[in-house]
Motif scaffolding. Structure first.
Motif, PDB file in Angstrom:
ATOM      1  N   UNK A 121       0.878  -1.139   0.118  1.00  0.00           N
ATOM      2  CA  UNK A 121       0.169   0.055  -0.123  1.00  0.00           C
ATOM      3  C   UNK A 121       0.853   1.186  -0.144  1.00  0.00           C
ATOM      4  N   UNK A 122       1.448   1.525  -1.123  1.00  0.00           N
ATOM      5  CA  UNK A 122       2.313   2.491  -1.506  1.00  0.00           C
ATOM      6  C   UNK A 122       1.971   3.441  -2.576  1.00  0.00           C
ATOM      7  N   UNK A 123       2.071   4.653  -2.633  1.00  0.00           N
ATOM      8  CA  UNK A 123       1.652   5.542  -3.769  1.00  0.00           C
ATOM      9  C   UNK A 123       2.873   5.235  -4.878  1.00  0.00           C
ATOM     10  N   UNK A 127       4.184   2.904  -9.992  1.00  0.00           N
ATOM     11  CA  UNK A 127       5.505   3.117 -10.902  1.00  0.00           C
ATOM     12  C   UNK A 127       5.971   1.797 -11.072  1.00  0.00           C
ATOM     13  N   UNK A 128       6.038   0.822 -10.112  1.00  0.00           N
ATOM     14  CA  UNK A 128       6.271  -0.576 -10.491  1.00  0.00           C
ATOM     15  C   UNK A 128       5.576  -1.143 -11.467  1.00  0.00           C
ATOM     16  N   UNK A 129       4.286  -0.923 -11.613  1.00  0.00           N
ATOM     17  CA  UNK A 129       3.400  -1.560 -12.642  1.00  0.00           C
ATOM     18  C   UNK A 129       3.789  -0.943 -14.058  1.00  0.00           C
ATOM     19  N   UNK A 161      14.077   0.345  -5.196  1.00  0.00           N
ATOM     20  CA  UNK A 161      14.464   1.246  -5.781  1.00  0.00           C
ATOM     21  C   UNK A 161      13.298   2.230  -6.086  1.00  0.00           C
ATOM     22  N   UNK A 162      12.478   1.738  -6.632  1.00  0.00           N
ATOM     23  CA  UNK A 162      11.281   2.586  -7.261  1.00  0.00           C
ATOM     24  C   UNK A 162      10.176   2.732  -6.029  1.00  0.00           C
ATOM     25  N   UNK A 163      10.178   1.869  -5.018  1.00  0.00           N
ATOM     26  CA  UNK A 163       9.102   2.112  -3.598  1.00  0.00           C
ATOM     27  C   UNK A 163       9.891   3.072  -2.792  1.00  0.00           C
ATOM     28  N   UNK A 164      11.272   3.194  -2.651  1.00  0.00           N
ATOM     29  CA  UNK A 164      11.723   3.907  -1.974  1.00  0.00           C
ATOM     30  C   UNK A 164      12.182   5.326  -2.543  1.00  0.00           C
ATOM     31  N   UNK A 165      11.837   5.401  -3.664  1.00  0.00           N
ATOM     32  CA  UNK A 165      11.869   6.735  -4.390  1.00  0.00           C
ATOM     33  C   UNK A 165      11.155   8.049  -3.732  1.00  0.00           C
ATOM     34  N   UNK A 166      11.550   9.023  -3.703  1.00  0.00           N
ATOM     35  CA  UNK A 166      10.655  10.293  -3.348  1.00  0.00           C
ATOM     36  C   UNK A 166       9.637  10.425  -4.268  1.00  0.00           C
ATOM     37  N   UNK A 167       8.444  10.515  -3.563  1.00  0.00           N
ATOM     38  CA  UNK A 167       7.299  10.636  -4.639  1.00  0.00           C
ATOM     39  C   UNK A 167       7.112  12.286  -5.090  1.00  0.00           C
TER      40      UNK A 167
END
Length: 167
Positions: A121-123, A127-129, A161-167
């Motif tokens: 559950x992350x914004x 981006x992964x998809x 890397x994607x999940x931890x990137x600054x939104x």
């Protein structure tokens, strides 16, 4: 597959019905068809698989958010999901027996669904998809470019890397 040109398809468990359906396929294939969950099973133990699908949401700018929320509530309640479980994987493992009872092909999918994982559950998951990370990993495995372990490790690093990137 129904025309005899391929021996296997990668799809959802319920799609096997289209192959043997008189309108879309060949009914004579029905006794020859089977399914198995991806990534696979080992001696009755299912490797945890991703279980996902349609996301239900009420858009922020919806003119009638209450009506949208009410529809989601009724669509996802036990009565609606019990009816839906006759055709597709329900939204709860408690209804898997209803789904599994409908067809032999549903049994392996239902078993696999009992040990599934869901997207975080992350914004940043979108981006992964949109980056096709999982699709690229599966393609790499299917084409022999990477081992399962190597493709999974590379996908894991890319997802982190994607999940931890600054939104």
């Amino acid at each position: 597959m129904a025309q005899g040109h391929v021996g296997a398809i990668i799809g959802n468990g319920w799609e096997v019905g289209a192959v043997a359906d008189p309108k879309t396929g060949d009914p004579k294939l029905a006794p020859k068809l089977s399914t198995f969950p991806m990534p696979g099973a080992e001696a009755g133990k299912y490797t945890p698989s991703f279980l996902g699908g349609s996301d239900l949401a009420v858009p922020e700018k919806a003119s009638n958010k209450g009506l949208g929320a009410a529809w989601i509530k009724y669509f996802t309640d036990t009565a609606s999901q019990t009816a839906l479980a006759k055709f597709a994987i329900p939204n709860t493992t408690q209804l898997l027996p209803v789904y599994e009872k409908q067809a032999q092909a549903n049994q392996s999918t239902g078993e696999a669904a009992k040990s599934t994982w869901f997207v975080p559950n992350t914004p940043n998951w979108a981006n992964v998809e949109s980056g096709n990370v999982l699709q690229n990993a599966l393609e790499s495995i299917a084409t022999g470019k990477s081992s399962v372990a190597d493709a999974a490790k590379a996908a894991d690093q890319q997802i982190d890397k994607i999940l931890n990137a600054k939104a």
